[in-house]
Design a protein around this motif. Structure first.
Motif, PDB file in Angstrom:
ATOM      1  N   SER A  24       0.853  -1.157   0.174  1.00 50.77           N
ATOM      2  CA  SER A  24       0.022   0.145   0.149  1.00 50.77           C
ATOM      3  C   SER A  24       0.802   1.154  -0.139  1.00 50.77           C
ATOM      4  N   ASN A  25       2.049   1.164   0.683  1.00 52.29           N
ATOM      5  CA  ASN A  25       2.921   2.330   0.625  1.00 52.29           C
ATOM      6  C   ASN A  25       3.415   2.658  -0.710  1.00 52.29           C
ATOM      7  N   LYS A  26       3.961   1.577  -1.404  1.00 46.82           N
ATOM      8  CA  LYS A  26       4.255   1.947  -2.953  1.00 46.82           C
ATOM      9  C   LYS A  26       3.199   2.441  -3.869  1.00 46.82           C
ATOM     10  N   ALA A  28       0.605   4.124  -2.851  1.00 46.67           N
ATOM     11  CA  ALA A  28       0.288   5.443  -2.459  1.00 46.67           C
ATOM     12  C   ALA A  28       1.295   6.294  -3.277  1.00 46.67           C
ATOM     13  N   LYS A  29       2.636   5.914  -3.169  1.00 47.22           N
ATOM     14  CA  LYS A  29       3.678   6.552  -3.981  1.00 47.22           C
ATOM     15  C   LYS A  29       3.423   6.842  -5.517  1.00 47.22           C
ATOM     16  N   PHE A  30       2.968   5.629  -5.959  1.00 48.61           N
ATOM     17  CA  PHE A  30       2.575   5.716  -7.557  1.00 48.61           C
ATOM     18  C   PHE A  30       1.367   6.635  -7.699  1.00 48.61           C
ATOM     19  N   SER A  31       0.609   6.517  -7.101  1.00 52.78           N
ATOM     20  CA  SER A  31      -0.624   7.262  -7.067  1.00 52.78           C
ATOM     21  C   SER A  31      -0.224   8.953  -7.067  1.00 52.78           C
ATOM     22  N   GLU A  32       0.602   9.093  -5.977  1.00 51.97           N
ATOM     23  CA  GLU A  32       0.855  10.618  -5.858  1.00 51.97           C
ATOM     24  C   GLU A  32       1.935  11.090  -7.047  1.00 51.97           C
ATOM     25  N   VAL A  33       2.584  10.341  -7.730  1.00 55.45           N
ATOM     26  CA  VAL A  33       3.255  10.880  -8.996  1.00 55.45           C
ATOM     27  C   VAL A  33       2.129  10.952  -9.889  1.00 55.45           C
ATOM     28  N   GLU A  34       1.304  10.123 -10.102  1.00 51.12           N
ATOM     29  CA  GLU A  34       0.246  10.238 -11.102  1.00 51.12           C
ATOM     30  C   GLU A  34      -0.628  11.248 -10.952  1.00 51.12           C
ATOM     31  N   LYS A  37      -5.845  11.199  -6.449  1.00 46.52           N
ATOM     32  CA  LYS A  37      -5.934  11.241  -4.937  1.00 46.52           C
ATOM     33  C   LYS A  37      -7.273  10.440  -4.720  1.00 46.52           C
TER      34      LYS A  37
END
Length: 70
Positions: A24-26, A28-34, A37
């Motif tokens: 889930s942490n990784k 979330a990082k992918f989602s943030e870069v893309e 929200k």
């Protein structure tokens, strides 16, 4: 001298690459870069599923049920 071929992260059965689910942490990082929200409703849904102690397939099926119509 024989050529040595390394399989690396390939399955011994079919030779395809072995993939692992990301955490889930990784994710979330992918989602943030893309620029994605999570909505408030989605956050509540994931918190409820986590509070029930659901993991893996049970967690995914609970999320899928929430988005199915009918």
């Amino acid at each position: 001298m024989a050529k040595v071929e390394k399989t690396g992260m390939r399955s011994a059965k079919n030779g395809q690459f072995v993939t692992k689910p990301i955490g889930s942490n990784k994710a979330a990082k992918f989602s943030e870069v893309e620029g994605l929200k999570m909505s408030l409703a989605s956050k509540v849904l994931t918190q409820k599923a986590s509070a029930k102690g659901l993991k893996g397939d049970a967690y995914r099926s609970e999320i899928t049920k929430a988005f199915k119509k009918g």
